[in-house]
Design an enzyme around this catalytic site. Structure first.
Site, PDB file in Angstrom:
ATOM      1  N   HIS A 147      16.397 -41.123  99.985  1.00  0.00           N
ATOM      2  CA  HIS A 147      16.752 -41.695 101.297  1.00  0.00           C
ATOM      3  C   HIS A 147      17.343 -43.100 101.159  1.00  0.00           C
ATOM      4  CE1 HIS A 147      14.636 -38.493 103.642  1.00  0.00           C
ATOM      5  NE2 HIS A 147      13.868 -38.464 102.578  1.00  0.00           N
ATOM      6  N   ASN A 161      12.027 -35.535 108.991  1.00  0.00           N
ATOM      7  CA  ASN A 161      13.385 -35.115 108.631  1.00  0.00           C
ATOM      8  C   ASN A 161      14.011 -34.375 109.804  1.00  0.00           C
ATOM      9  OD1 ASN A 161      13.372 -36.097 106.001  1.00  0.00           O
ATOM     10  ND2 ASN A 161      12.738 -34.159 105.096  1.00  0.00           N
ATOM     11  N   TYR A 199       4.200 -43.697  99.466  1.00  0.00           N
ATOM     12  CA  TYR A 199       5.040 -44.660 100.182  1.00  0.00           C
ATOM     13  C   TYR A 199       4.587 -46.094  99.967  1.00  0.00           C
ATOM     14  CZ  TYR A 199       7.389 -40.671 102.300  1.00  0.00           C
ATOM     15  OH  TYR A 199       8.117 -39.525 102.492  1.00  0.00           O
TER      16      TYR A 199
HETATM   17 FE1  HDE Z   1       9.551 -38.906 101.520  1.00  0.00          FE
HETATM   18  N1  HDE Z   1       9.656 -40.573 100.359  1.00  0.00           N
HETATM   19  N2  HDE Z   1       8.425 -38.021 100.128  1.00  0.00           N
HETATM   20  N3  HDE Z   1       9.576 -37.182 102.577  1.00  0.00           N
HETATM   21  N4  HDE Z   1      10.706 -39.760 102.887  1.00  0.00           N
HETATM   22  C1  HDE Z   1      10.325 -41.705 100.653  1.00  0.00           C
HETATM   23  O1  HDE Z   1       9.484 -43.885 100.442  1.00  0.00           O
HETATM   24  C2  HDE Z   1       7.805 -38.637  99.096  1.00  0.00           C
HETATM   25  C3  HDE Z   1       8.927 -36.019 102.255  1.00  0.00           C
HETATM   26  C4  HDE Z   1      11.065 -39.251 104.095  1.00  0.00           C
HETATM   27  O2  HDE Z   1      14.089 -44.473 106.058  1.00  0.00           O
HETATM   28  C5  HDE Z   1      10.036 -42.829  99.693  1.00  0.00           C
HETATM   29  O3  HDE Z   1      10.096 -45.892 101.286  1.00  0.00           O
HETATM   30  C6  HDE Z   1       6.961 -37.715  98.403  1.00  0.00           C
HETATM   31  C7  HDE Z   1       8.853 -35.142 103.383  1.00  0.00           C
HETATM   32  C8  HDE Z   1      11.943 -40.154 104.778  1.00  0.00           C
HETATM   33  O4  HDE Z   1      12.949 -45.699 104.670  1.00  0.00           O
HETATM   34  C9  HDE Z   1       8.994 -42.221  98.744  1.00  0.00           C
HETATM   35  C10 HDE Z   1       7.111 -36.514  99.030  1.00  0.00           C
HETATM   36  C11 HDE Z   1       9.491 -35.810 104.391  1.00  0.00           C
HETATM   37  C12 HDE Z   1      12.074 -41.253 103.930  1.00  0.00           C
HETATM   38  C13 HDE Z   1       8.853 -40.816  99.293  1.00  0.00           C
HETATM   39  C14 HDE Z   1       8.023 -36.708 100.112  1.00  0.00           C
HETATM   40  C15 HDE Z   1       9.944 -37.073 103.875  1.00  0.00           C
HETATM   41  C16 HDE Z   1      11.299 -40.979 102.769  1.00  0.00           C
HETATM   42  C17 HDE Z   1      11.245 -43.436  99.047  1.00  0.00           C
HETATM   43  C18 HDE Z   1       6.481 -35.180  98.658  1.00  0.00           C
HETATM   44  C19 HDE Z   1       9.733 -35.325 105.823  1.00  0.00           C
HETATM   45  C20 HDE Z   1      12.928 -42.471 104.171  1.00  0.00           C
HETATM   46  C21 HDE Z   1      11.450 -44.781  99.712  1.00  0.00           C
HETATM   47  C22 HDE Z   1       5.074 -35.149  98.858  1.00  0.00           C
HETATM   48  C23 HDE Z   1       8.506 -35.096 106.558  1.00  0.00           C
HETATM   49  C24 HDE Z   1      12.229 -43.494 105.012  1.00  0.00           C
HETATM   50  C25 HDE Z   1      10.323 -44.956 100.573  1.00  0.00           C
HETATM   51  C26 HDE Z   1      13.156 -44.661 105.264  1.00  0.00           C
HETATM   52  C27 HDE Z   1      11.144 -41.873 101.706  1.00  0.00           C
HETATM   53  C28 HDE Z   1       7.994 -39.947  98.754  1.00  0.00           C
HETATM   54  C29 HDE Z   1       8.434 -35.654 100.962  1.00  0.00           C
HETATM   55  C30 HDE Z   1      10.672 -37.999 104.675  1.00  0.00           C
HETATM   56  C31 HDE Z   1       9.343 -42.255  97.278  1.00  0.00           C
HETATM   57  C32 HDE Z   1       6.111 -38.028  97.193  1.00  0.00           C
HETATM   58  C33 HDE Z   1       8.180 -33.769 103.437  1.00  0.00           C
HETATM   59  C34 HDE Z   1      12.579 -39.945 106.141  1.00  0.00           C
HETATM   60  O5  HDE Z   1       7.778 -42.888  98.839  1.00  0.00           O
END
Ligand code: HDE
Length: 696
Positions: A81, A154, A368
């Site tokens: 993202h 999402n 996060y």
């Molecule tokens: Fe994320 N995800 N994610 N994700 N995600 C990040 O956090 C992670 C997942 C989502 O505009 C990171 O600050 C893991 C699902 C958005 O700043 C990180 C898993 C969904 C954003 C991270 C998921 C999301 C992130 C990278 C699997 C929808 C952007 C930078 C368990 C429900 C937020 C940050 C923004 C961002 C980890 C799966 C949505 C690395 C480990 C499912 C919208 O922490």
């Protein structure tokens, strides 16, 4: 030669004079340039040198501080993202939800809560384009009176994987390949599809990812989903399961794949610009917040597990109740300070909202917070204004890099009795109103295991595919063909296809035909595939959120020398009245000579404003103007693409030769320049598609 008397001296290489006006005469402090230490800067044009042609002196703290700060202007980008756009706004509650949640934000109908929402793509870097085929992040930070609530979702209601431990593998596979550093922001490559083929649990999400959902027309026209099942907890401590939905007021709309590809070149910032411009002109994007709520008994009655993030609960089975709206009405003052530094975290929940055991959510609760430390460099990132709650923050966490607070007194531990002795004692825990985790009963062996209720990877993929409109099904099949055509290892294509046979044999056959390969046998599903009731609510085309409207859209009006003044004026008025933005496009931005001899300026130059940037086109041309444009590839392409992208085309009589040259064939979307055009421009012409491209 160089003197130090002021700015109006020779400071350049060639001895030219710079006409800066020094501010010495005015004594307003805010007019003075200073260092970060507040020291006024006397000269911002020259380094401190030993002699006018001499070496720079180390003691030049003005120079060193400026370069030092510049050197560190970028921070590590988000690992996923990274590319995002955000805006401020508010949430307004329609009705109190006090019966199911004690969360303060959901208590009083009509109350507004400030928020900050960031949309993103997933795979590309921060500098990548806005329109790749990709999932869009939809993250909302509500600054509630009882602390921040981050709903980090999402634009698709399911996810690729079921267990957080697979996330690094998934993301490694989709990002640019490790040895070559490409492709950027694209899933159409070997490693992604290798992962997909080996992990059948991705299949449902793959259906969504290959559908039109991942090539949205505008961020203002996407849905949002919290995905996981969360809990609401009310004042009596009772829990209700809840899934969150955002429904766009402008409806759902996507681009055509060819359009998305061309947009990437025409305007890499297409979505960011679209959001920015809409907010600047007061056309505030809006979504309704919907909830699906249910209890254990309902969850138990489903043939899939509500803790499994690869599953939806169809709206037909459990209606979405609209409870409020989000309006985005203010663009950030500074992109870096706000959009880049905002730190979302699904673990940020106020009392009244709680988690479930969804294994994907559980992993996210760790990730996060952890990632923010490496991105923002300090455990004090919560003090950055965009992240700071808008309610008191009081605790005994102390120190750390970039500590902004200066707590008084010696009490930096709890409990302490210093308050009883005339000193500052500080805050105390609050058992009655503090966050208390819902006391769910847990038992079981310690195991690395996936519940058998998670084993069905295909039934909902089938449900999704079969629920779509036939035009969408063709787009989906063609997208898989496109992506797999970029896969160089044939065995990977075969494995993916053998999984898709389980989704729908006809889909697999179409993809196989599109790849000119044999249809493989179905892979062995881990659980029997079921025919679930279809859900028309999942459609974009001919679905409940498709809107025939010009609201929030734009219409390109192509003019050239001799264009009729009154025709163009009438069009501009009619289009504006219908809620769209008229974009006057001409061969030269400075304008054209209109029928009455007047000069009409353009909003965009033809070569730089191709028809992919608008939703419908009007060719308001004179014979003279049309004749000139017949020799312009950009003009022919303009019309050809509008037709190929199934848009309405309105044309003056004199513009006919251009229509012919661009291969336009008359249909319901091809009109004159009268009111019929404004009506026609409210939609796309799906029936035209089979005539302009072969779909799988
Ligand atoms: Fe994320 N995800 N994610 N994700 N995600 C990040 O956090 C992670 C997942 C989502 O505009 C990171 O600050 C893991 C699902 C958005 O700043 C990180 C898993 C969904 C954003 C991270 C998921 C999301 C992130 C990278 C699997 C929808 C952007 C930078 C368990 C429900 C937020 C940050 C923004 C961002 C980890 C799966 C949505 C690395 C480990 C499912 C919208 O922490």
């Amino acid at each position: 030669m160089a003197t130090r008397e002021g700015y109006d001296t020779d400071v350049g290489n060639g001895g030219e004079t710079h006409q800066h006006v020094p501010v010495e005469s005015s004594h307003k402090p805010e007019d003075h340039l200073t260092t970060n230490q507040g020291i006024r800067v006397s000269d911002n044009q020259n380094q401190l040198k030993a002699g006018d042609r001499g070496p720079v002196l180390l003691e030049d703290f003005v120079l060193r501080e400026k370069i030092f700060h510049f050197d560190h202007e970028r921070i590590p980008e988000r690992i996923v993202h990274a590319r995002g756009s955000a805006a401020h706004g508010y949430f307004e509650l329609f009705e109190s939800l006090a019966d199911i949640t004690k969360a303060d934000i959901f208590q009083r109908a009509g109350e507004k809560t400030p928020l900050f929402t960031r949309f993103s793509t997933v795979a590309g870097g921060a500098g990548s384009v806005d329109t790749p085929r990709d999932v869009r992040g939809f993250a909302v930070k509500f600054y509630t009176k009882e602390g921040n609530w981050d709903l980090v979702g999402n634009n698709i209601p399911v996810f690729f994987i079921q267990d957080a431990i697979k996330f690094p593998d998934l993301i490694h596979s989709v990002k640019m390949e490790a040895d070559r550093g490409f492709p950027q922001a694209a899933s159409a490559h070997d490693t992604f599809w290798d992962f997909v083929g080996l992990m059948p649990e991705t299949t449902h999400m793959i259906m969504w990812a290959m559908s039109d959902r991942t090539i949205p027309r505008s961020l203002r026209m996407i849905e949002g989903f919290g995905i996981h099942t969360f809990r609401f907890v009310n004042a009596a401590g009772a829990s209700t399961f809840v899934k969150f939905h955002w429904k766009p007021k402008l409806g759902l709309q996507s681009t055509i794949w060819d359009e998305a590809v061309k947009l990437a070149g025409a305007d890499p910032d297409f979505h960011r610009r679209d959001l920015f411009e809409a907010i600047q002109r007061g056309d505030f994007p809006e979504w309704e917040l919907g909830i699906q709520t249910f209890d254990e008994a309902f969850a138990d009655s489903l043939p899939y597990d509500v803790l499994d993030s690869t599953k939806i609960i169809p709206e037909e089975l459990l209606p979405v109740r609209i409870v409020g709206r989000m309006v985005l009405d203010r663009w950030p003052d500074n992109f870096f300070a706000e959009t880049e530094q905002v730190a979302y975290c699904p673990a940020n929940v106020p009392p009244g909202i709680d988690f479930t055991n969804d294994p994907l959510l559980q992993g996210r609760l760790f990730s996060y917070l952890d990632t923010q430390k490496s991105r923002l460099g300090t455990a004090n990132f919560h003090q950055i204004p965009i992240n700071a709650p808008k309610c008191p923050v009081m605790n005994f966490q102390r120190d750390g890099q970039m500590q902004m607070l200066q707590p008084k007194g010696r009490a930096n531990y709890e409990p302490n009795s210093l308050g009883e002795h005339g000193e500052i004692g500080g805050v105390r825990e609050c058992p009655a109103t503090g966050f208390a985790t819902y006391p769910a009963t847990e038992s079981g062996d310690k195991l690395r295991i996936r519940a058998s209720s998670f084993a069905d990877h295909y039934s909902q993929a089938r449900l999704f595919f079969r629920s779509l409109d036939s035009a969408e099904q063709s787009h989906l099949a063609s997208a898989i063909v496109f992506e797999l055509s970029k896969v160089s290892i044939e065995a990977i294509r075969t494995r993916v296809l053998s999984n898709i046979v389980n989704v729908d044999p006809s889909l697999a056959a179409r993809v196989a035909a599109g790849l000119a390969m044999d249809l493989p046998k179905a892979s062995e599903p881990a659980a029997p595939v079921q025919d679930l009731d279809l859900s028309p609510a999942l459609r974009i085309i001919r679905g409940p959120l498709e809107k025939e409207t010009l609201e929030g859209r734009s219409v390109g009006i192509l003019i050239a020398d001799g264009s009729d003044v009154s025709v163009v004026d009438t069009l501009v008025k009619a289009v504006t009245k219908a809620g769209a933005r008229p974009v006057v496009i001409a061969p030269k931005v400075g304008g054209v000579k209109m029928s009455d001899g007047s000069l009409r300026k353009a909003d965009g130059q033809l070569a730089g404003t191709p028809s992919v940037t608008v939703d419908a086109v009007a060719l308001a041309l004179s014979s003279e103007g049309c004749a000139a444009l017949l020799k312009e590839a950009a003009a022919i392409q303009f019309v050809m693409d509008a037709f190929g992208h199934l848009k309405a085309i309105g044309a003056s009589e004199a513009a006919k030769p251009l229509l012919d040259k661009a291969g336009v064939v008359a249909d319901a979307g091809v009109t004159g320049l009268d009111e019929a055009f404004v009506r026609a421009a409210t939609r796309r012409y799906w029936d035209r598609e089979p005539k302009v491209r072969t779909l799988a």
